[in-house]
Scaffold this active site. Sequence first.
Site, PDB file in Angstrom:
ATOM      1  N   CYS A 177      24.875  35.792  33.999  1.00  0.00           N
ATOM      2  CA  CYS A 177      24.406  37.128  33.623  1.00  0.00           C
ATOM      3  C   CYS A 177      24.708  37.344  32.144  1.00  0.00           C
ATOM      4  O   CYS A 177      25.367  36.525  31.491  1.00  0.00           O
ATOM      5  CB  CYS A 177      25.101  38.193  34.464  1.00  0.00           C
ATOM      6  N   GLU A 182      39.474  42.377  37.430  1.00  0.00           N
ATOM      7  CA  GLU A 182      38.732  43.571  37.000  1.00  0.00           C
ATOM      8  C   GLU A 182      39.385  44.841  37.526  1.00  0.00           C
ATOM      9  O   GLU A 182      39.494  45.846  36.805  1.00  0.00           O
ATOM     10  CB  GLU A 182      37.275  43.497  37.477  1.00  0.00           C
ATOM     11  N   CYS A 235      27.053  46.106  38.966  1.00  0.00           N
ATOM     12  CA  CYS A 235      26.193  45.727  37.849  1.00  0.00           C
ATOM     13  C   CYS A 235      24.842  45.195  38.315  1.00  0.00           C
ATOM     14  O   CYS A 235      24.674  44.774  39.463  1.00  0.00           O
ATOM     15  CB  CYS A 235      26.902  44.716  36.949  1.00  0.00           C
ATOM     16  N   SER A 248      28.630  33.622  37.360  1.00  0.00           N
ATOM     17  CA  SER A 248      29.420  32.815  36.429  1.00  0.00           C
ATOM     18  C   SER A 248      29.209  31.319  36.632  1.00  0.00           C
ATOM     19  O   SER A 248      29.957  30.506  36.097  1.00  0.00           O
ATOM     20  CB  SER A 248      30.911  33.161  36.560  1.00  0.00           C
ATOM     21  N   SER A 290      34.268  36.922  42.637  1.00  0.00           N
ATOM     22  CA  SER A 290      33.935  37.982  43.582  1.00  0.00           C
ATOM     23  C   SER A 290      32.437  38.023  43.877  1.00  0.00           C
ATOM     24  O   SER A 290      32.023  38.108  45.037  1.00  0.00           O
ATOM     25  CB  SER A 290      34.397  39.340  43.037  1.00  0.00           C
ATOM     26  N   HIS A 327      36.508  40.003  32.468  1.00  0.00           N
ATOM     27  CA  HIS A 327      36.908  40.919  33.540  1.00  0.00           C
ATOM     28  C   HIS A 327      37.604  42.173  33.020  1.00  0.00           C
ATOM     29  O   HIS A 327      37.754  43.144  33.762  1.00  0.00           O
ATOM     30  CB  HIS A 327      37.845  40.202  34.509  1.00  0.00           C
ATOM     31  N   HIS A 331      35.034  33.283  35.949  1.00  0.00           N
ATOM     32  CA  HIS A 331      35.571  32.553  37.092  1.00  0.00           C
ATOM     33  C   HIS A 331      34.687  31.354  37.444  1.00  0.00           C
ATOM     34  O   HIS A 331      33.887  31.400  38.378  1.00  0.00           O
ATOM     35  CB  HIS A 331      35.729  33.488  38.293  1.00  0.00           C
ATOM     36  N   CYS A 351      33.137  42.426  29.644  1.00  0.00           N
ATOM     37  CA  CYS A 351      31.727  42.757  29.867  1.00  0.00           C
ATOM     38  C   CYS A 351      31.498  44.235  29.578  1.00  0.00           C
ATOM     39  O   CYS A 351      32.260  45.084  30.057  1.00  0.00           O
ATOM     40  CB  CYS A 351      31.350  42.440  31.315  1.00  0.00           C
TER      41      CYS A 351
END
Length: 338
Positions: free
Chosen positions: A18, A133, A202, A275, A231, A81, A47, A103
Amino acid sequence: MATKPTLTVLLCTPRGFCAGVVRAIDAVERALKLYGPPVYVRHEIVHNKYVVEALKAKGAVFVEELAEVPETTAPVIFSAHGVAKSVPAEAAARNLLTIDATCPLVTKVHREAEIHWRRGREIVLVGHHGHPEVVGTMGQLPEGAVRLVETLEDVAAFTPRDPERLAFITQTTLSVDDTVGIVDALKQRFPAIVGPHKEDICYATTNRQQAVKAVAPRVEAMIIVGAPNSSNSLRLREVAERQGCAVSRLVQRAADIDWSEFGAIASLGVAAGASAPEVLVEEVLDAFAERYVLAVETVSTADESVFFPLPREVRDAPETLAARLEDAAARPVLAAKV
C-alpha cells in the site's frame, strides 16, 4: 512423463504494498543513500521478514527500543506503525536525528485521539492488544485516556467515566466486518458516542478484504502471502475462511506451503497483505507452476492511486542534509540508557 494437471488461479487485485508501506520502505532506502549506512530503524519498518532482511543487507540496523541505538549522528527511523510520544521525546533528549515514517493514515488516528481528548472525551480504541500501532496510538495521550476494546465481550464489560462524553477510534488494519459489529455494539450501548468523520480502517485494508471476499467463494483453496505478525494479512486469511474457502493459509514464502493441503485442488485464490512484496507472490505462483499448468485470471475489485510524499528529512537536497549532519555532530550526544 506425467502431464501436469491444470490449476485455475484467481489473483486478487489490489494486493501487496500500500502507499504507506511504499513510503516507509522508500524512506529507509533514501536515508541509506543520502546519509550512508548505518541507518537505525526502530521496530520492523513494515511487518515482512523479506523486506527487513533486504534492508539489513543494505545497511539498515533494526532495534526494538532506542536504548539499543549507540551514541551516533546516524538517523533513526520510526516504523510505519507509529510510536508513542515518549519515543520521539527520548530521541530528542539524546539529540538523535529522527525520521518519522509513520503511515499518514495512522497519524490521522493519532490526531483524532488528541482532538477528542482536548474536548474532554474518554476514548475507546478498537484494536488488538500489543500491536505496535495500538501501542503507539494509546501512547499519544496520558495513561487512562484511551481504553482498548477487542471483542463484543469487551464492549459489554466496558464502564465509561461518563457515557455522554465518549469517542471511538480504530486500528487501521482490522477486519472490516468485525469492526462494524463492535462499533454497532458501542453505539447501541452509548448512543452519544462520537466516531471519526471518515472511518479509520485504511483504504488498503478494506480493498484487500473486498478482493478476498470476491475470490474466496469461487476457489477450493487460498494462499495469503504475508507475515504472521502482519495484522492486515492475518485478517485476509480470516476473511477467506469466513467466505467458505475450505483451505485458507497464510505463508511468508513458497517454502512455507504445505503441499499435502494443495495437492488435489483445481482452483486457487492468491492474495497478499499490504506489507508483502510482489516478488513473493511471483515466487508462490512459480512454485505452483512447477506442479500445475496455471490458468491465471486477475480479479480486480478496486483501483488504487494513493500516494504519500516521503518524510521531509529524506526529501531535502544533499547540501541541506550535509548542514543538518554537521549540526548534529556539533551537539552533544547522550548515551543510551540501559
